[in-house]
Design a protein around this motif. Structure first.
Motif, PDB file in Angstrom:
ATOM      1  N   THR A  18      52.607  61.603  12.440  1.00 13.47           N
ATOM      2  CA  THR A  18      51.525  62.818  12.274  1.00 13.47           C
ATOM      3  C   THR A  18      50.340  62.028  13.010  1.00 13.47           C
ATOM      4  OG1 THR A  18      50.816  60.713  10.513  1.00 13.47           O
ATOM      5  CG2 THR A  18      52.716  62.859   9.995  1.00 13.47           C
ATOM      6  N   ASN A  19      50.633  60.975  13.770  1.00 13.20           N
ATOM      7  CA  ASN A  19      49.839  60.836  13.983  1.00 13.20           C
ATOM      8  C   ASN A  19      48.684  60.226  13.318  1.00 13.20           C
ATOM      9  OD1 ASN A  19      49.535  60.307  17.477  1.00 13.20           O
ATOM     10  ND2 ASN A  19      49.282  62.803  17.221  1.00 13.20           N
ATOM     11  N   LEU A  20      48.391  60.041  12.183  1.00 13.30           N
ATOM     12  CA  LEU A  20      47.617  59.194  11.291  1.00 13.30           C
ATOM     13  C   LEU A  20      47.909  57.566  11.865  1.00 13.30           C
ATOM     14  CD1 LEU A  20      48.209  61.928   8.054  1.00 13.30           C
ATOM     15  CD2 LEU A  20      46.171  61.608   9.706  1.00 13.30           C
ATOM     16  N   GLY A  21      46.611  57.689  10.615  1.00 16.13           N
ATOM     17  CA  GLY A  21      47.026  56.261  10.718  1.00 16.13           C
ATOM     18  C   GLY A  21      48.074  55.290   9.767  1.00 16.13           C
ATOM     19  N   ASN A  22      48.874  54.834  10.327  1.00 12.80           N
ATOM     20  CA  ASN A  22      50.081  54.778   9.287  1.00 12.80           C
ATOM     21  C   ASN A  22      49.444  53.365   8.267  1.00 12.80           C
ATOM     22  OD1 ASN A  22      49.651  51.933  10.568  1.00 12.80           O
ATOM     23  ND2 ASN A  22      51.616  52.118  11.778  1.00 12.80           N
ATOM     24  N   ARG A  23      50.417  52.413   7.412  1.00 14.85           N
ATOM     25  CA  ARG A  23      50.722  51.964   6.376  1.00 14.85           C
ATOM     26  C   ARG A  23      49.811  50.357   6.816  1.00 14.85           C
ATOM     27  NH1 ARG A  23      54.497  52.286   1.319  1.00 14.85           N
ATOM     28  NH2 ARG A  23      53.402  50.357   0.452  1.00 14.85           N
ATOM     29  N   ARG A  24      50.280  49.659   8.077  1.00 14.98           N
ATOM     30  CA  ARG A  24      49.420  48.567   7.976  1.00 14.98           C
ATOM     31  C   ARG A  24      47.666  49.289   9.208  1.00 14.98           C
ATOM     32  NH1 ARG A  24      52.264  47.837  13.389  1.00 14.98           N
ATOM     33  NH2 ARG A  24      53.763  46.645  12.034  1.00 14.98           N
ATOM     34  N   ALA A  25      47.340  50.299   9.366  1.00 13.67           N
ATOM     35  CA  ALA A  25      46.075  50.232   9.135  1.00 13.67           C
ATOM     36  C   ALA A  25      45.458  50.597   8.312  1.00 13.67           C
ATOM     37  CB  ALA A  25      46.105  51.862   9.934  1.00 13.67           C
ATOM     38  N   LEU A  26      46.234  51.256   7.244  1.00 17.42           N
ATOM     39  CA  LEU A  26      45.269  51.323   5.931  1.00 17.42           C
ATOM     40  C   LEU A  26      45.122  50.080   5.224  1.00 17.42           C
ATOM     41  CD1 LEU A  26      44.935  53.046   3.336  1.00 17.42           C
ATOM     42  CD2 LEU A  26      47.689  52.640   2.770  1.00 17.42           C
ATOM     43  N   GLN A  27      45.963  49.414   5.827  1.00 17.44           N
ATOM     44  CA  GLN A  27      46.473  47.337   5.075  1.00 17.44           C
ATOM     45  C   GLN A  27      45.168  46.966   5.449  1.00 17.44           C
ATOM     46  OE1 GLN A  27      48.365  46.605   2.971  1.00 17.44           O
ATOM     47  NE2 GLN A  27      46.999  44.605   2.239  1.00 17.44           N
ATOM     48  N   ALA A  28      44.413  46.833   6.891  1.00 17.26           N
ATOM     49  CA  ALA A  28      43.547  46.660   7.573  1.00 17.26           C
ATOM     50  C   ALA A  28      42.135  46.944   6.996  1.00 17.26           C
ATOM     51  CB  ALA A  28      43.995  46.946   9.077  1.00 17.26           C
ATOM     52  N   ASP A  29      42.005  48.484   6.682  1.00 14.22           N
ATOM     53  CA  ASP A  29      41.165  49.168   5.890  1.00 14.22           C
ATOM     54  C   ASP A  29      40.706  49.054   5.076  1.00 14.22           C
ATOM     55  OD1 ASP A  29      41.512  49.841   8.930  1.00 14.22           O
ATOM     56  OD2 ASP A  29      41.428  52.179   8.539  1.00 14.22           O
ATOM     57  N   LEU A  30      41.879  48.992   4.220  1.00 13.38           N
ATOM     58  CA  LEU A  30      41.575  48.898   3.143  1.00 13.38           C
ATOM     59  C   LEU A  30      40.918  47.166   2.202  1.00 13.38           C
ATOM     60  CD1 LEU A  30      42.048  50.572   0.095  1.00 13.38           C
ATOM     61  CD2 LEU A  30      44.338  49.699  -0.091  1.00 13.38           C
ATOM     62  N   GLU A  31      41.575  46.373   2.919  1.00 14.85           N
ATOM     63  CA  GLU A  31      41.064  44.730   3.267  1.00 14.85           C
ATOM     64  C   GLU A  31      39.183  45.516   3.137  1.00 14.85           C
ATOM     65  OE1 GLU A  31      43.239  42.023   5.027  1.00 14.85           O
ATOM     66  OE2 GLU A  31      44.636  42.823   3.840  1.00 14.85           O
ATOM     67  N   MET A  32      39.146  45.485   4.009  1.00 13.97           N
ATOM     68  CA  MET A  32      37.565  45.792   4.815  1.00 13.97           C
ATOM     69  C   MET A  32      36.567  45.968   3.876  1.00 13.97           C
ATOM     70  SD  MET A  32      36.703  45.919   8.872  1.00 13.97           S
ATOM     71  CE  MET A  32      37.426  47.953   8.743  1.00 13.97           C
ATOM     72  N   LEU A  33      37.549  47.734   3.200  1.00 17.11           N
ATOM     73  CA  LEU A  33      36.126  48.333   2.517  1.00 17.11           C
ATOM     74  C   LEU A  33      36.145  47.403   1.100  1.00 17.11           C
ATOM     75  CD1 LEU A  33      35.513  51.119   2.350  1.00 17.11           C
ATOM     76  CD2 LEU A  33      37.454  51.394   0.582  1.00 17.11           C
ATOM     77  N   GLU A  34      37.647  46.361   1.276  1.00 16.11           N
ATOM     78  CA  GLU A  34      37.725  45.967  -0.503  1.00 16.11           C
ATOM     79  C   GLU A  34      36.075  45.193  -0.352  1.00 16.11           C
ATOM     80  OE1 GLU A  34      41.140  43.594  -1.557  1.00 16.11           O
ATOM     81  OE2 GLU A  34      40.194  42.990  -3.239  1.00 16.11           O
TER      82      GLU A  34
END
Lengths: 118, 315
Positions: free
Chosen positions: B150-166
């Motif tokens: 899909t060219n979307l961010g994958n789970r690894r990208a989500l993990q990193a972004d979620l930690e930053m968001l938190e």
């Protein structure tokens, strides 16, 4: 007064480059040396022995470059004179600067003789 | 090579300059340390030949500055009229590569420059390879964070972004909204139309989610037919508006789905709120969104729910 080996190396370098290197160096050297001796005298008058020592150091390097071995040696003696900053050694500094100035005149004449000969 | 000569003695400068020009090098001269440092910054020489004692900045200080400076390596030759071992050692320790003793000898200088050329060349090769590697690494990092379908961010990208968001939520007391989205009756779709068609539908939904997302929102493929949207600094209500638009967008694609009561492909979503005062972790956040999604499925699909309140009251 002038080291023949040093001068012949320099003139070989100059001829490789197609310039009168020794002539150019002599001119640069004499102007620089006069200002160094003037700075030494000013240092003596102002009781600033460090200025004398620093100028002696600078003149030593330049002298060695053009093969003025004796002048380099007189400068080194002045530069490394023990206790230069002790007031009682002021006389030693004065005589040191006088020797430098006298030796510089010999170098000046030798360089002039060389240029008229060459 | 491009060579900077720094010396307060004009005779030394002239001798070195003459010798360098015979050898075909490009030569710049500076008569004190400060000028030498400025010329180093503006001319980027490959070799620096510097006197030890200079007014303004000594050769030692110049060498220290050059070594602390980022950029291509400059070969540094220290020139000294003192043959003392201590001074030469100090210069080499600070970062000089070689030394020359006055009075200068042109033949000696030429020998030193052979080593300088070799070392400079090696450093340039290293620099080139390092830049190439950095580029490749950047490319690989980008690829490793993308879902290839899909060219979307994958789970690894989500993990990193979620930690930053938190971390941001904790530090600044923001709240942020998350949606866990999945395709209704996706297994049935695969069974009816085949896995290739299933992949196409996942891509179509991904594109629709991306298209409906606003600047600042982020969409990830969580796995299979599941997606996660992050809405930084948004409430459940504003997040719900965005997800509602996504749900309608997918519905309006009007992709036929015989396994769905509507006959169309639809999505359901569960929303969760991450806020500082609730003391929730990123994992709790996903778990809550998952529970809300489960609820949306139970309540008939093609709808949006949050655990706290049903928010699918919008048209």
């Amino acid at each position: 007064v002038l080291d023949a080996d040093v001068l012949s190396n320099l003139s070989r370098l100059g001829s490789d480059a197609g310039v009168d290197l020794v002539g150019q160096l002599a001119t640069l050297f004499l102007v620089d040396a006069d200002s160094r001796v003037a700075a030494m005298r000013q240092g003596l008058v102002a009781s600033d022995p460090m200025a004398v020592v620093e100028s002696a150091h600078a003149l030593r390097g330049a002298s060695a470059n053009i093969g003025a071995t004796d002048l380099a040696w007189v400068c080194e003696t002045l530069e490394l004179s023990e206790g230069a900053d002790e007031p009682e050694n002021a006389g030693k500094l004065w005589s040191g600067v006088r020797s430098v100035a006298a030796e510089l005149e010999l170098v000046r004449s030798a360089l002039a003789a060389r240029s008229t000969a060459g | 090579m491009r060579i900077l000569v720094a010396d307060d003695d004009p005779t030394s400068r002239l001798i070195v300059q003459t010798a360098l020009e015979i050898l075909g090098h490009e030569c710049f001269t500076a008569s004190d340390g400060v000028q030498a440092w400025e010329m180093f910054l503006s001319h980027h020489p490959e070799v620096v030949i510097s006197d030890w004692s200079m007014p303004g900045l000594t050769g030692l200080e110049l060498c220290r500055n050059i070594r602390a400076h980022e950029g291509t390596y400059a070969y540094f030759i220290m020139v000294t009229s003192n043959r003392t071992r201590e001074q030469i050692l100090e210069g080499m320790h600070v970062g000089a590569d070689d030394y020359l003793i006055k009075p200068l000898d042109a033949d000696d200088l030429q020998l030193r420059l052979i080593a300088a050329a070799r070392v400079t060349e090696l450093h340039q090769q290293l620099d080139f390879q390092r830049r190439e590697l950095e580029g490749l690494n950047r490319g690989l990092t980008a690829i490793s964070l993308l879902d290839p379908l899909t060219n979307l961010g994958n789970r690894r990208a989500l993990q990193a972004d979620l930690e930053m968001l938190e971390a941001r939520v904790v530090r600044y007391g923001h709240q942020s909204c998350m949606a866990l989205i999945d395709i209704d009756f996706f297994k049935g779709y695969n069974d009816s139309y085949g896995h290739l068609a299933g992949d196409e539908v996942i891509t179509a939904v991904a594109n629709q989610l991306k298209q409906q997302a606003r600047a600042g929102d982020a969409v990830y493929r969580y796995g299979g037919d599941e997606f996660i949207c992050l809405f930084p600094q948004q409430s459940l209500e504003t997040g719900a508006i965005a997800v509602q638009r996504m749900r309608l967008g997918v519905e309006n694609l009007a992709i036929a789905h015989i396994g769905s009561p509507l006959g169309l492909l639809t999505i359901s979503a569960g929303l969760a709120l991450l806020s500082a005062d609730q003391g929730k972790s990123a994992t709790d956040f996903v778990r809550e969104a998952d529970a809300a999604l489960y609820r949306a499925k139970g309540l008939g699909r093609n709808r949006i729910e949050s655990v706290i309140t049903p928010v699918d009251s919008l048209p």
